[in-house]
Each structure stands twice: as structure tokens, then as C-alpha cells.
Design a protein around this motif. Structure first.
Motif, PDB file in Angstrom:
ATOM      1  N   ALA A 242       0.830  -1.210   0.000  1.00 34.46           N
ATOM      2  CA  ALA A 242       0.000   0.000   0.000  1.00 34.46           C
ATOM      3  C   ALA A 242       0.861   1.255   0.000  1.00 34.46           C
ATOM      4  O   ALA A 242       0.555   2.239  -0.692  1.00 34.46           O
ATOM      5  CB  ALA A 242      -0.920  -0.012   1.217  1.00 34.46           C
TER       6      ALA A 242
ATOM      7  N   ASP B  66      -5.182   3.232  -2.033  1.00 35.79           N
ATOM      8  CA  ASP B  66      -6.125   3.708  -1.028  1.00 35.79           C
ATOM      9  C   ASP B  66      -6.784   2.523  -0.334  1.00 35.79           C
ATOM     10  O   ASP B  66      -6.572   1.361  -0.687  1.00 35.79           O
ATOM     11  CB  ASP B  66      -7.186   4.612  -1.655  1.00 35.79           C
ATOM     12  CG  ASP B  66      -7.960   3.931  -2.779  1.00 35.79           C
ATOM     13  OD1 ASP B  66      -7.979   2.679  -2.832  1.00 35.79           O
ATOM     14  OD2 ASP B  66      -8.554   4.642  -3.614  1.00 35.79           O
ATOM     15  N   GLY B  67      -7.596   2.824   0.684  1.00 35.95           N
ATOM     16  CA  GLY B  67      -8.210   1.769   1.473  1.00 35.95           C
ATOM     17  C   GLY B  67      -9.120   0.866   0.671  1.00 35.95           C
ATOM     18  O   GLY B  67      -9.198  -0.340   0.916  1.00 35.95           O
TER      19      GLY B  67
ATOM     20  N   GLY C  42      -8.676  -3.115   0.284  1.00 35.19           N
ATOM     21  CA  GLY C  42      -9.763  -4.007   0.642  1.00 35.19           C
ATOM     22  C   GLY C  42     -10.114  -4.967  -0.484  1.00 35.19           C
ATOM     23  O   GLY C  42     -10.354  -6.155  -0.258  1.00 35.19           O
TER      24      GLY C  42
ATOM     25  N   TRP D 271      -5.738  -9.818   7.212  1.00 33.85           N
ATOM     26  CA  TRP D 271      -5.571  -8.596   7.985  1.00 33.85           C
ATOM     27  C   TRP D 271      -4.877  -8.742   9.337  1.00 33.85           C
ATOM     28  O   TRP D 271      -4.535  -7.722   9.943  1.00 33.85           O
ATOM     29  CB  TRP D 271      -6.945  -7.942   8.219  1.00 33.85           C
ATOM     30  CG  TRP D 271      -7.532  -7.356   6.979  1.00 33.85           C
ATOM     31  CD1 TRP D 271      -8.563  -7.834   6.240  1.00 33.85           C
ATOM     32  CD2 TRP D 271      -7.091  -6.165   6.310  1.00 33.85           C
ATOM     33  NE1 TRP D 271      -8.807  -7.030   5.161  1.00 33.85           N
ATOM     34  CE2 TRP D 271      -7.916  -5.984   5.180  1.00 33.85           C
ATOM     35  CE3 TRP D 271      -6.076  -5.225   6.570  1.00 33.85           C
ATOM     36  CZ2 TRP D 271      -7.759  -4.920   4.303  1.00 33.85           C
ATOM     37  CZ3 TRP D 271      -5.932  -4.165   5.691  1.00 33.85           C
ATOM     38  CH2 TRP D 271      -6.762  -4.015   4.581  1.00 33.85           C
TER      39      TRP D 271
ATOM     40  N   ASP E  38       0.251  -2.455  12.572  1.00 33.40           N
ATOM     41  CA  ASP E  38      -0.303  -1.157  12.931  1.00 33.40           C
ATOM     42  C   ASP E  38      -0.128  -0.856  14.416  1.00 33.40           C
ATOM     43  O   ASP E  38      -0.047   0.312  14.818  1.00 33.40           O
ATOM     44  CB  ASP E  38      -1.788  -1.114  12.554  1.00 33.40           C
ATOM     45  CG  ASP E  38      -2.397   0.269  12.694  1.00 33.40           C
ATOM     46  OD1 ASP E  38      -1.992   1.162  11.929  1.00 33.40           O
ATOM     47  OD2 ASP E  38      -3.271   0.451  13.557  1.00 33.40           O
TER      48      ASP E  38
ATOM     49  N   GLY F  77     -11.175  -3.701   5.321  1.00 37.56           N
ATOM     50  CA  GLY F  77     -10.407  -2.743   4.535  1.00 37.56           C
ATOM     51  C   GLY F  77     -11.088  -1.394   4.431  1.00 37.56           C
ATOM     52  O   GLY F  77     -10.434  -0.342   4.530  1.00 37.56           O
TER      53      GLY F  77
ATOM     54  N   HIS G 174     -10.863   0.375   7.845  1.00 42.70           N
ATOM     55  CA  HIS G 174      -9.490   0.843   8.054  1.00 42.70           C
ATOM     56  C   HIS G 174      -9.203   2.064   7.192  1.00 42.70           C
ATOM     57  O   HIS G 174      -8.582   3.040   7.648  1.00 42.70           O
ATOM     58  CB  HIS G 174      -8.501  -0.272   7.732  1.00 42.70           C
ATOM     59  CG  HIS G 174      -7.070   0.155   7.801  1.00 42.70           C
ATOM     60  ND1 HIS G 174      -6.331   0.436   6.674  1.00 42.70           N
ATOM     61  CD2 HIS G 174      -6.246   0.382   8.860  1.00 42.70           C
ATOM     62  CE1 HIS G 174      -5.109   0.795   7.033  1.00 42.70           C
ATOM     63  NE2 HIS G 174      -5.030   0.776   8.343  1.00 42.70           N
ATOM     64  N   GLY G 175      -9.644   2.039   5.936  1.00 41.56           N
ATOM     65  CA  GLY G 175      -9.416   3.189   5.079  1.00 41.56           C
ATOM     66  C   GLY G 175     -10.148   4.428   5.553  1.00 41.56           C
ATOM     67  O   GLY G 175      -9.644   5.553   5.421  1.00 41.56           O
ATOM     68  N   ARG G 176     -11.336   4.246   6.134  1.00 39.37           N
ATOM     69  CA  ARG G 176     -12.115   5.385   6.592  1.00 39.37           C
ATOM     70  C   ARG G 176     -11.571   5.962   7.901  1.00 39.37           C
ATOM     71  O   ARG G 176     -11.549   7.192   8.080  1.00 39.37           O
ATOM     72  CB  ARG G 176     -13.572   4.960   6.777  1.00 39.37           C
ATOM     73  CG  ARG G 176     -14.503   6.046   7.307  1.00 39.37           C
ATOM     74  CD  ARG G 176     -14.654   7.181   6.308  1.00 39.37           C
ATOM     75  NE  ARG G 176     -15.259   6.765   5.065  1.00 39.37           N
ATOM     76  CZ  ARG G 176     -16.569   6.742   4.838  1.00 39.37           C
ATOM     77  NH1 ARG G 176     -17.402   7.096   5.786  1.00 39.37           N
ATOM     78  NH2 ARG G 176     -17.029   6.370   3.666  1.00 39.37           N
TER      79      ARG G 176
END
Length: 425
Positions: A69, A75-76, A80, A259, A266, A383, A386-388
Motif C-alpha cells: 500500500a 487507497d483503502g 480491501g 488482515w 499497525d 479494509g 481501516h481506510g475510513r
């Protein structure tokens, strides 16, 4: 209360593989002819080695997903999709496996499966988003057919050693996932490239090709056979509970494959250790999936064990999200115990809820096709969240939601009843 009806004498024995793409044929196909010395040993070794390659594409990707990434600026949503679409392929392409096996022979189809897994993994050597996604999906489509065909070959070629071969097959399946999770980061460090590390998992599949080549049936050996019709399966509530249980436990499983390593990274865990933690979780899955079915069939029904295993799988994920980092090893083990047991018990329920082998084959096809399509939503939701949010803490609600519905479906599917359908010749 009226006791549940017993399984018919024709029902497949517990402990044997539950998915047989050629089970619906009449007469059944003969064992694989092997025109080489030590043929039966070669067939067994080849089957186990093929199984080793049926999960490496998924767990290898998760180990280096943060690096991908970052380097590709994904992007998320794309991240995803990278974890979701290969899983979706498992459901979309599974229905084609029995038709291909009846037309060309299961051995020939598995040969193509190996080639496509190797080609899909090798395509990921190109550090491009399209190559990453396309290669993963190509391998996922091939794996869908392998998932359906291999257990049937085990049962057909080793009827007197079905339990042993099932155990070896399952261990190889989990062993491949564990190896890919634990070794992809070291390969990345050795080569200096995550794309080469992903492509390296083409080599195990390619190495099995020469071993599988002599197992092709003679020309003209494959052909169409009559198939009994199974009526009313899609209208049966119990069949849908079994399918929902299969799909939701798979959603948890592929959330781990896709994930768990990024979640740990993370939280500050180094990439190598994160991959090893996933390997530990998958290793515990191996042990649990061998033990859980034996426990499940001892009781009058499977309601309690279904719910307990869901609780273990979800608790392990929640612990990996929030528990102190030194405890991540314990929670990874807990998650593996629950997840491995869920996979095995979900497959066992297909036999326990089916009145005869033909219904079991159709229920298995329904559970895997619909179930894997449903399962693909788990990694996708993780995904997107996490992206949001920019983190993984909020994904706990996804795991709790999946767990709650899976427990409810497992409670229904665990009742000692049979689906109300029959096979009609």
C-alpha cells in the motif's frame, strides 16, 4: 420430544473428506491409474503437496500488505479489494469444478489448477496494482476448483486410509498458509522486493507439476455421467443455516489471512514478528481442525461446540486488537483453536445434516459457493473501515457482528436434524 431421524446407511462416514466433485456420478469413477513404480505413494504425496498450495496466495499477501500500500500509493478501497476479490473467486468458481471434472477428469483439472496458481503468483512479480489484483484473482479462481476436487480424490483413491489422508491433507493446507505467513517477509528482506517475495510462492506450485503430470487419466477416460437431482435444497431453512455458518466462519478465517499481520504491524509489531504470529495462529488451526470433529460428533448435537468455537475465534481477534502486545501470542493461539475448529466442524455439519451422499455433495457445493461469496465481505469491510478511520480499532464491531450472527447460525445448524430433501435419480 421425538428423537431426530438417524443418518441413512449410505451417509458418508465421519472423518472422511466431505466434498466430492465426482460423487454424483453413476457409476463412480475408478481410482487414479498411475503407470509408474510406487504409484499409490506418488498419488498420496502429490495430493498433499497440491493441498500445500491452496492457501499460500492469501497469507503471503497479508504479510507485506502495508508495504504494498505504501509503495504503490493504494487507497483503502483498493487494499480491501486486494484481500476480498481472491476470496470472492473461491465462491464464484467453485460450481465449475464438478462440471470440469466430469468432462475432462479431475486429474487433468488439478494439473491446470497447479499451473494457474503458479501463473497467478508469478504475475505478482510485476509491482503494478493490476498485476497484484489480477494474479491474486487468477490464483483464487484456480484454488476454488482445487478446494472442491482434492478431497474427492482423497476419498476415491484412498478409501481404506481416508482418515489418515484427510489429516495429512488438512495439515498441508494449514502448513502452506503458515509457511507463507511466516516466510514472505524474510524473502522480501532477502530479495529487497515485496513483489518478488509474493512471486516466490509460484515455485511450490510449479514444483508439483512434474509430480502430478503422470497422474493424468488416459485419453478418453473422462466423460459425462448421470447425476441424481436434489430437490428443495434452496428452500430448506436448515440448509441455509449450514451455509450461513460456513460463510461467516470463512469470513473470520480470511480476515485473519488478510488482515491479522497488518493489524499487528499497525500496533507497532515488526513485520517479521507479525508474520510469525499469524503462522502460530494457523499452526493451532491445524491441531484444532483435527480434534474438533471428534468432539463434535460425541454429543447429541453440535450447538454448544459451534457457539464455543465462534467465541474463541472472535475473542482471539479482539485480543490481538486490544490486549497488551506480550499477550498477542496467547490470543493468536486462542484464535487458531477457534478458527481451526470452526472450519472442521462446519464441514462436518454438511455430513451430519445430509440424509445421503448425493445430498451431502450438493449441500457442500451450496455451502462453499454461497459461503465463500459471503466470506469475501469480511475482508472487504475490514479494509473499508481501516481506510475510513485510519486504524483497526473500529473493526472490532465487524468481528463481533460476524461472530454474533455466526453463533446464531451455528446454533440452528447444530441441531440434530436432517435437511428435508432427497436425491432423485
Amino acid at each position: 420430544m421425538t428423537p431426530p431421524p438417524p443418518l441413512d446407511d449410505d451417509a458418508p462416514p465421519l472423518g472422511e473428506p466431505l466434498v466430492d466433485a465426482e460423487l454424483e456420478t453413476d457409476p463412480p469413477p475408478p481410482p487414479t491409474p498411475v503407470p509408474v513404480p510406487g504409484g499409490r505413494l506418488l498419488v498420496g504425496a502429490a495430493l498433499v503437496l497440491v493441498a500445500f498450495n491452496l492457501r499460500t496466495v492469501f497469507s503471503s499477501l497479508s504479510s507485506v500488505l502495508p508495504d504494498i500500500a505504501r509503495d504503490l500509493g493504494l487507497d483503502g478501497l483498493f487494499v480491501g479489494l486486494a484481500t476480498t476479490l481472491p476470496v470472492l473467486c473461491l465462491g464464484l468458481f467453485a460450481p465449475f469444478a464438478p462440471r470440469l471434472a466430469m468432462r475432462f477428469g479431475a486429474e487433468r483439472v488439478v494439473l491446470v489448477v497447479l499451473f494457474l496458481i503458479a501463473a497467478g503468483a508469478a504475475l505478482r512479480a510485476l509491482p503494478l496494482p493490476a498485476a497484484l489484483l489480477g494474479g491474486s484473482m487468477l490464483a483464487g479462481a484456480a484454488i476454488a476448483c482445487g478446494n472442491v476436487l482434492l478431497p474427492g480424490l482423497v476419498k476415491r483413491d484412498f478409501p481404506d486410509r481416508a482418515a489418515l489422508m484427510t489429516g495429512l491433507y488438512t495439515m498441508a493446507l494449514c502448513g502452506g498458509a503458515a509457511a507463507a505467513a511466516g516466510l514472505t517477509v524474510p524473502i522480501e528482506r532477502a530479495t529487497g522486493s515485496w513483489s518478488l517475495a509474493l512471486a516466490a510462492w509460484a515455485l511450490p506450485a510449479a514444483a508439483v507439476l512434474p509430480l502430478w503430470l503422470p497422474l493424468r487419466p488416459p485419453a478418453g477416460a473422462a466423460g459425462r455421467h448421470a447425476r441424481p437431482a436434489v430437490r428443495g435444497l434452496l428452500a430448506d431453512p436448515l440448509a441455509w443455516q449450514v451455509t450461513l455458518f460456513m460463510g461467516l466462519q470463512s469470513a473470520l478465517a480470511y480476515s485473519v489471512f488478510g488482515w491479522l499481520a497488518p493489524i499487528l504491524r499497525d500496533r507497532g509489531v515488526d513485520p517479521l514478528t507479525a508474520g510469525v504470529v499469524v503462522s502460530v495462529s494457523v499452526a493451532f488451526q491445524t491441531a484444532s481442525c483435527l480434534v474438533a470433529p471428534a468432539i463434535a460428533v460425541r454429543g447429541r448435537d453440535q450447538r454448544v461446540i459451534d457457539v464455543v468455537l465462534v467465541a474463541f475465534a472472535v475473542a482471539g481477534l479482539v485480543g490481538c486488537l486490544f490486549a497488551p502486545l506480550p499477550a498477542m501470542w496467547v490470543f493468536a493461539a486462542v484464535q487458531g483453536i477457534g478458527q481451526g475448529g470452526l472450519i472442521a466442524v462446519a464441514m462436518t455439519l454438511i455430513v451430519l445434516r445430509s440424509p445421503d451422499p448425493h445430498v451431502a455433495a450438493q449441500l457442500s457445493s451450496m455451502a462453499q459457493t454461497v459461503g465463500y461469496v459471503l466470506a469475501s465481505g469480511g475482508p472487504l469491510l475490514v479494509g473499508l473501515v481501516h481506510g475510513r478511520t485510519g486504524g483497526f480499532a473500529a473493526t472490532v464491531w465487524i468481528y463481533l457482528g460476524i461472530g454474533a450472527v455466526a453463533a446464531a447460525a451455528g446454533w440452528g445448524a447444530g441441531r440434530a436434524r436432517l435437511v428435508r430433501v432427497r436425491a432423485e435419480v
